[in-house]
Design an enzyme around this catalytic site. Structure first.
Site, PDB file in Angstrom:
ATOM      1  N   TYR A   1      -4.603   3.696   7.964  1.00 37.38           N
ATOM      2  CA  TYR A   1      -5.955   3.132   8.061  1.00 37.38           C
ATOM      3  C   TYR A   1      -6.600   3.526   9.386  1.00 37.38           C
ATOM      4  O   TYR A   1      -6.477   4.667   9.810  1.00 37.38           O
ATOM      5  CB  TYR A   1      -5.912   1.609   7.853  1.00 37.38           C
ATOM      6  CG  TYR A   1      -5.148   1.236   6.616  1.00 37.38           C
ATOM      7  CD1 TYR A   1      -5.648   1.578   5.360  1.00 37.38           C
ATOM      8  CD2 TYR A   1      -3.922   0.597   6.687  1.00 37.38           C
ATOM      9  CE1 TYR A   1      -4.933   1.264   4.209  1.00 37.38           C
ATOM     10  CE2 TYR A   1      -3.210   0.283   5.537  1.00 37.38           C
ATOM     11  CZ  TYR A   1      -3.728   0.629   4.311  1.00 37.38           C
ATOM     12  OH  TYR A   1      -3.032   0.329   3.190  1.00 37.38           O
TER      13      TYR A   1
ATOM     14  N   VAL B   1       1.152  -3.659   3.963  1.00 38.10           N
ATOM     15  CA  VAL B   1       1.186  -4.962   4.630  1.00 38.10           C
ATOM     16  C   VAL B   1       2.526  -5.690   4.451  1.00 38.10           C
ATOM     17  O   VAL B   1       2.740  -6.748   5.033  1.00 38.10           O
ATOM     18  CB  VAL B   1       0.019  -5.901   4.204  1.00 38.10           C
ATOM     19  CG1 VAL B   1      -1.300  -5.417   4.758  1.00 38.10           C
ATOM     20  CG2 VAL B   1      -0.032  -6.094   2.705  1.00 38.10           C
TER      21      VAL B   1
ATOM     22  N   LYS C   1       0.522   3.322  -3.022  1.00 40.89           N
ATOM     23  CA  LYS C   1      -0.652   4.182  -3.224  1.00 40.89           C
ATOM     24  C   LYS C   1      -0.287   5.666  -3.146  1.00 40.89           C
ATOM     25  O   LYS C   1      -0.997   6.512  -3.677  1.00 40.89           O
ATOM     26  CB  LYS C   1      -1.743   3.828  -2.195  1.00 40.89           C
ATOM     27  CG  LYS C   1      -2.302   2.415  -2.410  1.00 40.89           C
ATOM     28  CD  LYS C   1      -3.182   1.931  -1.264  1.00 40.89           C
ATOM     29  CE  LYS C   1      -3.620   0.478  -1.516  1.00 40.89           C
ATOM     30  NZ  LYS C   1      -4.327  -0.126  -0.393  1.00 40.89           N
TER      31      LYS C   1
ATOM     32  N   SER D   1       0.796  -1.236   0.000  1.00 40.01           N
ATOM     33  CA  SER D   1       0.000   0.000   0.000  1.00 40.01           C
ATOM     34  C   SER D   1       0.825   1.280   0.000  1.00 40.01           C
ATOM     35  O   SER D   1       0.271   2.352  -0.205  1.00 40.01           O
ATOM     36  CB  SER D   1      -0.953   0.017   1.192  1.00 40.01           C
ATOM     37  OG  SER D   1      -2.043  -0.827   0.906  1.00 40.01           O
TER      38      SER D   1
ATOM     39  N   TYR E   1      -3.358  -2.411 -10.349  1.00 44.50           N
ATOM     40  CA  TYR E   1      -3.309  -2.262  -8.887  1.00 44.50           C
ATOM     41  C   TYR E   1      -2.334  -3.274  -8.269  1.00 44.50           C
ATOM     42  O   TYR E   1      -1.467  -2.916  -7.461  1.00 44.50           O
ATOM     43  CB  TYR E   1      -4.719  -2.406  -8.306  1.00 44.50           C
ATOM     44  CG  TYR E   1      -4.730  -2.492  -6.796  1.00 44.50           C
ATOM     45  CD1 TYR E   1      -4.481  -1.361  -6.018  1.00 44.50           C
ATOM     46  CD2 TYR E   1      -4.948  -3.702  -6.141  1.00 44.50           C
ATOM     47  CE1 TYR E   1      -4.459  -1.434  -4.627  1.00 44.50           C
ATOM     48  CE2 TYR E   1      -4.934  -3.782  -4.757  1.00 44.50           C
ATOM     49  CZ  TYR E   1      -4.679  -2.646  -4.005  1.00 44.50           C
ATOM     50  OH  TYR E   1      -4.654  -2.726  -2.630  1.00 44.50           O
TER      51      TYR E   1
HETATM   52  N1  GLN Z   1      -1.783  -5.486  -1.974  1.00 41.80           N
HETATM   53  C1  GLN Z   1      -2.450  -5.363  -0.706  1.00 41.80           C
HETATM   54  C2  GLN Z   1      -3.952  -5.612  -0.856  1.00 41.80           C
HETATM   55  O1  GLN Z   1      -4.521  -5.206  -1.818  1.00 41.80           O
HETATM   56  C3  GLN Z   1      -2.198  -3.997  -0.153  1.00 41.80           C
HETATM   57  C4  GLN Z   1      -2.830  -3.783   1.197  1.00 41.80           C
HETATM   58  C5  GLN Z   1      -1.956  -3.056   2.170  1.00 41.80           C
HETATM   59  O2  GLN Z   1      -0.745  -2.921   2.032  1.00 41.80           O
HETATM   60  N2  GLN Z   1      -2.568  -2.584   3.236  1.00 41.80           N
HETATM   61  O3  GLN Z   1      -4.560  -6.210  -0.026  1.00 41.80           O
END
Ligand code: GLN
Length: 317
Positions: A253, A271, A80, A77, A207
């Site tokens: 988050y 993650v 992003k 993430s 994505y």
């Molecule tokens: N690739 C992970 C997902 O789509 C990214 C989520 C994350 O890093 N919080 O679940």
């Protein structure tokens, strides 16, 4: 990176930084109690939970690191941040913020519930639904060229030399593609309401590839320094303000509020166990330690940033 005014005039905060990073690495490396490495993407479960690295890049372009700072990991993430910056620079804020909101989300990062409750517009670009929407906008405009353009852009933000750009880890990409029921549900839901600009598979392919871009903490701290420096010649100040604002309110988050209290700086987690953090006009910081708390944020990474922010008085107090 050209030194900013604060560095040229001698910013005392950069003095002794290596010692501070080394000390924090020692005290935080094993502070992973209660943390678990993400396993819902099978490839992520193979990562060594004992890895730890901490890097800081000043607005003058100097990078300091401690720990396993050459180890590459998938950005997840954290990508992003670059995807949002790319979309804002390419389409402008009006178009982007018509497709995704700018408000925090109290639910987990892959929540479906809020999507249905918020008039089908993802609450913000950092939860999965919002990031899939951003990917869809980019995929619709650039088609097959999309991932190359995002990689080139992210490599520039990271200060990678030409010919040594960031790349996608195809094993992680395949692993995520084959276990993506939840993300597929989000994309299908957005398609059912007519909100998704292009097809489900094209949107998800971009994505997942963006999540699978590999970087180390030196790269990520450089991205942070680019933002800390006002975007250099790569980003408009308007883009930087939007990205940092959303990192402050939505970057961790449903733990963004706690992080604001403990660390008090804009940040984005993934993650993978990484956290990218920005001390505006001072430095970019990145930390990596795979075990995650129940909200999906690195346990030791959170502790290390808490210590660094306090020790260096990065919020000015
Ligand atoms: N690739 C992970 C997902 O789509 C990214 C989520 C994350 O890093 N919080 O679940």
């Amino acid at each position: 990176m050209q030194p900013s005014e604060s560095v040229r005039s001698g910013n005392a905060r950069t003095e002794g930084i290596q010692e501070k990073l080394d000390r924090i690495e020692k005290t935080c490396r094993l502070r992973t109690v209660g943390g678990k490495v993400a396993s819902y993407i099978p490839e992520l479960a193979n990562v060594d939970p004992k890895l730890f690295s901490l890097s800081a890049t000043t607005v003058g372009g100097e990078t300091f690191s401690s720990g396993d700072s050459s180890v590459l990991f998938s950005m997840q993430s954290i990508s992003k941040v670059a995807a949002l910056a790319f979309a804002l620079e390419t389409f402008g804020p009006e178009r982007v913020f018509r497709k995704v909101g700018t408000e925090p989300c109290s639910e987990p990062f892959n929540s479906i519930m809020k999507l249905e409750m918020s008039s089908n517009t993802p609450l913000n670009p950092f939860i999965n639904s919002g990031a899939i929407m951003i990917a869809s906008l980019i995929a619709e405009a650039l088609g097959e060229k999309a991932i190359g353009a995002v990689l080139a852009f992210t490599s520039l933000l990271a200060g990678r030399a030409p010919g040594n750009g960031l790349t996608v880890n195809e094993r992680i990409y395949e692993s995520e593609t084959s276990t993506a029921d939840r993300n597929r549900s989000l994309a299908y839901f957005m398609r059912s309401t007519g909100a998704l600009p292009c097809g489900v598979e094209e949107s998800l392919a971009l994505y997942f590839r963006m999540c699978s871009i590999e970087a180390n903490t030196k790269d990520l701290s450089f991205i942070g320094a680019t933002l800390a420096n006002g975007g250099m010649s790569l980003l408009s100040l308007e883009t930087v303000y939007a990205v940092l604002g959303l990192m402050s309110t939505c970057g961790l988050y449903s733990e963004s509020g706690q992080f604001a209290i403990q660390v008090g700086l804009p940040a984005k987690s993934g993650v993978c166990g990484g956290i990218l953090c920005v001390a505006p006009a001072q430095m970019g910081i990145a930390v990596f330690s795979p075990p995650l708390d129940e909200r999906g944020n690195s346990v030791a990474g959170f502790a290390a940033l808490t210590a660094l922010s306090r020790e260096m008085k990065l919020r000015g107090l």
